[in-house]
Design an enzyme around this catalytic site. Structure first.
Site, short mmCIF file in Angstrom:
data_model
loop_
_atom_site.label_atom_id
_atom_site.label_comp_id
_atom_site.label_asym_id
_atom_site.label_seq_id
_atom_site.Cartn_x
_atom_site.Cartn_y
_atom_site.Cartn_z
N ALA A 175 0.85 -1.19 0.00
CA ALA A 175 0.00 0.00 0.00
C ALA A 175 0.89 1.24 0.00
O ALA A 175 2.09 1.15 0.23
CB ALA A 175 -0.91 -0.01 1.23
N LYS A 176 0.33 2.36 -0.28
CA LYS A 176 1.07 3.63 -0.21
C LYS A 176 0.04 4.75 -0.13
O LYS A 176 -1.08 4.61 -0.60
CB LYS A 176 1.92 3.80 -1.47
CG LYS A 176 3.06 4.79 -1.31
CD LYS A 176 4.30 4.12 -0.74
CE LYS A 176 5.43 5.10 -0.53
NZ LYS A 176 6.69 4.43 -0.15
#
Ligand code: NAD
Length: 427
Positions: free
Chosen positions: A116-117
């Site tokens: 994720a980011k």
């Protein structure tokens, strides 16, 4: 039979940019995925992408709106994990690519995480501390429905730090009504942070450099090292190289490049940077033009600053035998091919800078068990995991006669798609 519909424009591989580069990397690895190639489309689409409006009241009484993102690229192997970036150029496409590289990195080191980011399109230098806190808290509340200690765990990235993580942890905790230290990593030690986290990425860079050097019969002691970026990653890596008896001959940062054939005194250089803000003006050293940095005679080159630094313009001039990617995405695909043709070994970002997320994982485990480990224990576990991951990548590269980058993708994508296949589709 897997039916592929025409891709939306933001997924178009011909669209230049980090997401296009990532899609090319997936295409390169697909022939090695065997029967799992049936699931490869999974890797080409983020599982979930959230765009949020982040309004805050500025100190002058006006209201400003910023755009924020949290992308969960893949959650097949565990909760999402990846940093939050505050930068004026952040885009959804960039965050998508960074989240995908986190899926690959986490799987390559075999951490039980997906990728994720997150990010906010803002220049944080224009905000006061109070404005930054309000921005962080509102963003955390907005993405609060998809993050959590067992859902998705943010961490610091460009322009975010321990303080930002402390605000994120507090905001999430207030919203759920319980102190949830495990919702973010990279926290201050006093709030459940981990010893060794600050140095972890640089230590991982040094560890894979040791492993790679040994395999190409490069004696580390006495070897010449050039480092771009003397921040969290490059600064720690440079110190560890110097302590191992290497000569760190050149260092470049945002303001200049310094060179000393006999080796720069790294502790003195770091002290100079903390007083003067950059390496500029450091003595005893020669000042080089920024372009000259790339042709400096050296054995190991460590880009540890920004994306897209090694390009078609300078890849032909690089003298090193080994390039260790401390930064994310420092080498363009064309430059990667030039380095390969010239016999220069590249240890890719997705393994070389995985030390940071590895100790983030240790932090999360310690938070869950409320039992904290000693720094020696953390460093020993980090080094062991990095060595094991590097050995597997090396073996895969030899087996398939591919680059270390493709080998890392083969291992990581296989792990992700095995999990995908075992879980099956629901409903
Ligand atoms: P940092 O902000 O601590 O340091 C960045 C360094 O790069 C500074 O020395 C700065 O002067 C230099 N720099 C900036 N612009 C430059 C330019 N135009 N030319 C040359 N040097 C320049 O950042 P960091 O945490 O060390 O991160 C560096 C890279 O490593 C980034 O790509 C980041 O995404 C990646 N990374 C960091 C971590 C981590 O744990 N910090 C983990 C994985 C990857």
């Amino acid at each position: 039979m897997n039916t592929v519909h025409s891709l939306p424009s933001y997924l178009d591989p011909n669209h230049l940019g980090p997401w296009g580069i990532y899609l090319q990397q997936v295409d390169r690895v697909t022939p090695y995925l065997g029967h799992l190639a049936r699931w490869v489309e999974t890797l080409k689409r983020p599982k979930r992408a959230m765009i949020v409006d982040v309004p805050i009241e500025l100190d002058n009484g006006t209201v400003a709106h910023f755009e924020g993102y949290r992308v969960q690229h893949n959650l097949s192997r565990g909760p999402g994990k990846g940093g939050v970036r505050f930068h004026q150029d952040v885009t959804l496409s960039e965050v998508m690519a960074l989240s995908a590289w986190m899926s690959v990195k986490n799987a390559a080191v075999n951490l039980p995480y997906g990728g994720a980011k997150g990010g906010i399109r803002v220049d944080p230098k224009t905000l006061s501390k109070g404005e930054l806190e309000r921005l962080t808290r509102r963003y955390t509340s907005e993405i609060g429905v998809i993050i959590g200690p067992s859902k998705d765990i943010p961490a610091p990235d460009m322009n975010t730090n321990e303080q930002v993580m402390a605000w994120m942890m507090d905001t999430y905790s207030m919203n759920v009504g319980a102190t949830a230290t495990g919702v973010v990593t990279g926290k201050p030690i006093a709030l459940g942070g981990s010893l060794g986290r600050r140095e972890a990425t640089g230590r991982g860079v040094f560890t894979v450099a040791q492993e790679a050097a040994q395999r190409i019969q490069l004696e580390l002691k006495g070897s010449r090292v050039a480092v771009q970026g003397l921040g969290n990653v490059g600064g720690v890596a440079a110190q560890l190289f110097a302590q191992a008896g290497c000569r760190v001959v050149a260092v470049q940062d945002h303001a200049g490049t310094v060179f000393n054939e006999a080796g720069l005194n790294i502790d003195a250089l770091l002290a100079h940077v903390s007083t003067h803000g950059s390496v500029k003006g450091f003595a005893p050293a020669q000042t080089l033009g920024n372009d000259q940095f790339w042709s400096v005679p050296c054995d190991i080159l460590v880009p540890a600053a920004l994306e897209q630094q090694i390009t078609v313009d300078n890849a032909g001039q690089i003298q090193a035998r080994l390039v260790i990617e401390g930064a994310n995405g420092p080498t363009t695909p064309q430059a990667d091919d030039i380095l390969a043709e010239r016999g220069i070994l590249v240890v890719p970002d997705v393994i070389a800078n995985a030390g940071g997320v590895t100790v983030s994982y240790f932090e999360w485990v310690q938070d869950f068990s409320s039992f904290f480990w000693s720094e020696d224990e953390i460093n020993a576990r980090l080094v062991r995991l990095m060595r094991e991951a590097f050995a597997a990548v090396w073996q895969t590269a030899e087996q398939h006669k591919v680059s270390l980058r493709t080998a890392t993708f083969i291992i990581a994508c296989t792990r992700i798609l095995q999990a995908r296949e075992l879980r099956g589709l629901y409903p």
